[in-house]
Scaffold this motif. Structure first.
Motif, PDB file in Angstrom:
ATOM      1  N   VAL A 320       0.750  -1.037   0.111  1.00  0.00           N
ATOM      2  CA  VAL A 320      -0.066   0.262   0.219  1.00  0.00           C
ATOM      3  C   VAL A 320       1.273   1.259   0.053  1.00  0.00           C
ATOM      4  N   ALA A 321       2.186   1.714   0.469  1.00  0.00           N
ATOM      5  CA  ALA A 321       2.693   2.067   0.628  1.00  0.00           C
ATOM      6  C   ALA A 321       3.551   2.946  -0.741  1.00  0.00           C
ATOM      7  N   GLY A 322       3.801   1.185  -1.450  1.00  0.00           N
ATOM      8  CA  GLY A 322       4.130   1.504  -3.523  1.00  0.00           C
ATOM      9  C   GLY A 322       3.031   1.754  -3.607  1.00  0.00           C
ATOM     10  N   VAL A 323       1.395   1.597  -3.193  1.00  0.00           N
ATOM     11  CA  VAL A 323       0.750   2.404  -4.245  1.00  0.00           C
ATOM     12  C   VAL A 323       0.684   3.593  -4.415  1.00  0.00           C
ATOM     13  N   ALA A 324       0.465   4.306  -2.930  1.00  0.00           N
ATOM     14  CA  ALA A 324       1.200   5.583  -2.858  1.00  0.00           C
ATOM     15  C   ALA A 324       2.255   6.241  -3.014  1.00  0.00           C
ATOM     16  N   LEU A 325       3.338   5.693  -3.170  1.00  0.00           N
ATOM     17  CA  LEU A 325       3.709   6.257  -4.327  1.00  0.00           C
ATOM     18  C   LEU A 325       4.229   6.540  -5.540  1.00  0.00           C
ATOM     19  N   TRP A 326       3.486   5.611  -5.718  1.00  0.00           N
ATOM     20  CA  TRP A 326       2.747   5.405  -7.479  1.00  0.00           C
ATOM     21  C   TRP A 326       2.209   6.405  -7.750  1.00  0.00           C
ATOM     22  N   GLY A 327       1.366   6.779  -7.313  1.00  0.00           N
ATOM     23  CA  GLY A 327       0.358   7.775  -7.509  1.00  0.00           C
ATOM     24  C   GLY A 327       0.622   8.751  -7.333  1.00  0.00           C
ATOM     25  N   LEU A 328       1.886   9.380  -6.384  1.00  0.00           N
ATOM     26  CA  LEU A 328       2.635  10.367  -5.883  1.00  0.00           C
ATOM     27  C   LEU A 328       2.969  11.048  -7.711  1.00  0.00           C
ATOM     28  N   GLY A 329       4.186   9.554  -7.876  1.00  0.00           N
ATOM     29  CA  GLY A 329       4.763   9.577  -8.984  1.00  0.00           C
ATOM     30  C   GLY A 329       3.923  10.268 -10.497  1.00  0.00           C
ATOM     31  N   ALA A 330       2.854   9.357 -10.313  1.00  0.00           N
ATOM     32  CA  ALA A 330       1.831   9.449 -11.490  1.00  0.00           C
ATOM     33  C   ALA A 330       1.392  10.703 -11.936  1.00  0.00           C
ATOM     34  N   SER A 331       1.192  11.204 -10.800  1.00  0.00           N
ATOM     35  CA  SER A 331       0.433  12.338 -10.780  1.00  0.00           C
ATOM     36  C   SER A 331       0.241  13.326 -11.953  1.00  0.00           C
ATOM     37  N   LEU A 332       1.778  14.037 -12.450  1.00  0.00           N
ATOM     38  CA  LEU A 332       2.500  15.068 -13.148  1.00  0.00           C
ATOM     39  C   LEU A 332       1.842  15.594 -14.368  1.00  0.00           C
ATOM     40  N   GLY A 333       3.003  13.786 -15.176  1.00  0.00           N
ATOM     41  CA  GLY A 333       3.051  13.853 -16.322  1.00  0.00           C
ATOM     42  C   GLY A 333       2.106  14.080 -17.203  1.00  0.00           C
ATOM     43  N   PHE A 334       0.602  13.657 -17.248  1.00  0.00           N
ATOM     44  CA  PHE A 334      -0.279  13.568 -18.158  1.00  0.00           C
ATOM     45  C   PHE A 334      -1.236  14.657 -18.064  1.00  0.00           C
ATOM     46  N   PRO A 335      -1.426  15.781 -16.340  1.00  0.00           N
ATOM     47  CA  PRO A 335      -1.570  17.129 -16.823  1.00  0.00           C
ATOM     48  C   PRO A 335      -0.151  18.172 -17.349  1.00  0.00           C
ATOM     49  N   VAL A 336       0.802  17.849 -16.890  1.00  0.00           N
ATOM     50  CA  VAL A 336       2.074  18.594 -17.668  1.00  0.00           C
ATOM     51  C   VAL A 336       1.999  18.314 -18.913  1.00  0.00           C
ATOM     52  N   GLY A 337       1.645  17.249 -19.309  1.00  0.00           N
ATOM     53  CA  GLY A 337       2.145  16.668 -20.519  1.00  0.00           C
ATOM     54  C   GLY A 337       1.036  18.347 -21.949  1.00  0.00           C
ATOM     55  N   MET A 338      -0.118  17.734 -21.312  1.00  0.00           N
ATOM     56  CA  MET A 338      -1.258  19.084 -22.094  1.00  0.00           C
ATOM     57  C   MET A 338      -1.039  20.191 -22.109  1.00  0.00           C
ATOM     58  N   SER A 339      -0.729  20.684 -20.739  1.00  0.00           N
ATOM     59  CA  SER A 339       0.001  22.083 -20.894  1.00  0.00           C
ATOM     60  C   SER A 339       1.344  22.319 -21.489  1.00  0.00           C
ATOM     61  N   ALA A 340       2.011  21.521 -21.859  1.00  0.00           N
ATOM     62  CA  ALA A 340       3.441  21.654 -23.129  1.00  0.00           C
ATOM     63  C   ALA A 340       2.666  22.012 -24.248  1.00  0.00           C
ATOM     64  N   ALA A 341       0.983  21.262 -24.229  1.00  0.00           N
ATOM     65  CA  ALA A 341       1.131  20.783 -25.565  1.00  0.00           C
ATOM     66  C   ALA A 341       0.079  22.154 -26.568  1.00  0.00           C
ATOM     67  N   ALA A 342       0.075  22.789 -25.082  1.00  0.00           N
ATOM     68  CA  ALA A 342      -0.462  24.200 -25.189  1.00  0.00           C
ATOM     69  C   ALA A 342      -0.081  25.346 -24.990  1.00  0.00           C
ATOM     70  N   ASP A 343       0.927  25.090 -25.172  1.00  0.00           N
ATOM     71  CA  ASP A 343       1.540  26.514 -25.004  1.00  0.00           C
ATOM     72  C   ASP A 343       1.349  27.534 -25.625  1.00  0.00           C
ATOM     73  N   ASP A 344       1.147  26.960 -26.843  1.00  0.00           N
ATOM     74  CA  ASP A 344       1.409  28.202 -27.920  1.00  0.00           C
ATOM     75  C   ASP A 344      -1.048  27.846 -28.294  1.00  0.00           C
ATOM     76  N   GLU A 345      -1.418  28.913 -27.626  1.00  0.00           N
ATOM     77  CA  GLU A 345      -3.403  28.979 -27.235  1.00  0.00           C
ATOM     78  C   GLU A 345      -3.825  28.584 -28.340  1.00  0.00           C
ATOM     79  N   ASP A 346      -3.260  29.190 -29.819  1.00  0.00           N
ATOM     80  CA  ASP A 346      -3.945  29.974 -30.699  1.00  0.00           C
ATOM     81  C   ASP A 346      -4.142  28.129 -31.451  1.00  0.00           C
ATOM     82  N   LYS A 347      -2.973  27.176 -31.194  1.00  0.00           N
ATOM     83  CA  LYS A 347      -2.629  25.529 -31.743  1.00  0.00           C
ATOM     84  C   LYS A 347      -3.241  24.678 -30.828  1.00  0.00           C
ATOM     85  N   ALA A 348      -3.401  25.335 -29.330  1.00  0.00           N
ATOM     86  CA  ALA A 348      -3.905  24.195 -28.011  1.00  0.00           C
ATOM     87  C   ALA A 348      -5.035  23.225 -28.431  1.00  0.00           C
ATOM     88  N   PRO A 349      -5.864  23.843 -29.581  1.00  0.00           N
ATOM     89  CA  PRO A 349      -6.938  22.416 -29.838  1.00  0.00           C
ATOM     90  C   PRO A 349      -6.325  21.154 -30.447  1.00  0.00           C
TER      91      PRO A 349
END
Length: 416
Positions: A320-349
């Motif tokens: 369960v402690a490993g699951v908690a670390l798994w969740g913490l570590g996996a937390s930012l990859g998806f949203p930061v990737g989306m944010s990076a893809a949207a760096d140029d607002e006009d081309k974001a969609p």
């Protein structure tokens, strides 16, 4: 609407009221989407029992969610440009409600695998369309605010997931049928999402010529030729697999691998989601202070170590402690990737749509892959694939470095 997501500490110029209202509306939409998704995944063990499925057959059934999402995403960016994020979310949440209700009734009352499959496909299609639209709106709000906030929207998604996992565990504990739980919850999700979408920013007028369908299609095709966008998509794919494998299989893995009952399995999934929520809440402060690249290096390494511990620990509490670390570590990859893809607002969609299509391929391939491995080695052992994929992904992290938007009239190729 009152403030629900606070800005990072420090003095910042006050944002316009419309932006603050939109910020809160986006948070509501993210949270309710997470509530809907986690409600289904927390009841997967109950659905498996009701339908009497082996791990490989369950994996194929779970594939229906991803297949629906992938059908939606190639055109989700075009639809979002055409209708605007608010109307796209409104249309998509109707499909989410119908799909979740259908899957619950088919599993709990009819015992129909085919019915559940169609319901999950509709659920996935609506959720995939909503995913692109709410991320585009979230990235726009982030630009208007002038600081990192998209991971906090994903934290709101995780909070919704915590609530969904908690409700699912309680429903399992007290014997609430899937055919009652999911339809009732889906109606609440529909009402709340429509209310949240009403707070979105007004869709801007199209620049000259951009509103033409041909121009939108050209913009989408151009995004598919940008190396940076494709590499971001590959990183998001691995992070989506890291998150999705836990969503799909964590409860089942603990039930089968550690001998716990269904309610404990759902609670372990809740631990993962709590870790995700915490990481996405505090991660924005870390990103604003140290930048995307060093923070993502640290969190991806943490996710790899946590997933390995969850699989190899041999004892429930350490796992369960490993699951908690798994969740913490996996937390930012998806949203930061989306944010990076949207760096140029006009081309974001267009760019967010491309990254979402690539990323959601993990949800398409993941369930059958892990189901196949689960049949041969056990579901818990099958999750050992996760840390093996995360370590080489560290080489992709530098593509997330923030890049300025193109000046007016600059071709997309010079920015991507």
């Amino acid at each position: 609407m009152s403030s629900t997501i606070d800005a990072p500490a420090g003095k910042r110029p006050p944002a316009p009221e419309a932006v603050l209202t939109a910020r809160n509306g986006v948070a509501v939409v993210f949270a309710l989407n997470g509530l809907a998704v986690a409600s289904w995944f927390s009841r997967v063990p109950a659905a498996r029992e009701a339908l009497d499925l082996s791990p490989s057959r369950l994996g194929l059934l779970l594939l229906c969610v991803s297949a629906g999402a992938l059908l939606a995403m190639p055109t989700a960016g075009l639809v979002t440009q055409r209708l605007g994020p608010a109307r796209t979310v409104a249309v998509s949440v109707v499909l989410v409600m119908l799909g979740l209700t259908g899957a619950g009734l088919a599993a709990g009352l009819a015992g129909s695998v085919v019915g559940v499959g169609f319901g999950l496909a509709a659920f996935g299609f609506g959720s995939g369309m909503c995913d692109v639209a709410m991320n585009v709106e979230g990235a726009t709000v982030e630009k208007r605010l002038g600081y990192t906030i998209l991971p906090r929207f994903h934290a709101a998604w995780s909070l919704g997931s915590v609530a969904g996992a908690g409700l699912g565990a309680a429903a399992a504990r007290f014997g609430v049928p899937v055919g009652v739980h999911l339809p009732v919850l889906s109606v609440l999700v529909l009402a709340g999402t429509l209310l949240g979408a009403r707070a979105f920013l007004a869709a801007p007028a199209d620049p000259a010529g951009d509103g033409e369908p041909a121009a939108r299609r050209r913009a989408l095709l151009a995004a598919w030729r940008e190396p940076r966008t494709l590499l971001i998509g590959l990183l998001v794919l691995v992070m989506a697999f890291t998150e999705g494998s836990a969503n799909d299989w964590l409860a089942v893995a603990f039930v089968d691998g550690y001998g716990v009952d269904e309610s404990v399995g759902a609670a372990v999934f809740g631990v993962f989601v709590v870790g995700m929520t915490l990481g996405r809440t505090v991660g924005t402060v870390a990103i604003d202070r140290w930048g995307r690249v060093p923070v993502l290096f640290a969190t991806i390494a943490m996710a790899s170590a946590g997933a390995a511990l969850a699989v190899l620990a041999g004892s429930g509490p350490l796992a369960v402690a490993g699951v908690a670390l798994w969740g913490l570590g996996a937390s930012l990859g998806f949203p930061v990737g989306m944010s990076a893809a949207a760096d140029d607002e006009d081309k974001a969609p267009a760019r967010v749509s491309v990254v979402a299509v690539i990323g959601y391929t993990a949800f398409l391939a993941g369930p059958p892959l892990l189901g196949f491995l689960g049949d041969h080695f056990g579901v818990l052992s099958a999750l050992g694939v996760v840390p093996l994929l995360l370590l080489p992904t560290l080489a992709l992290v530098p593509v997330l470095r923030e890049r300025p938007a193109a000046p007016a009239g600059t071709p997309a190729a010079k920015v991507g």
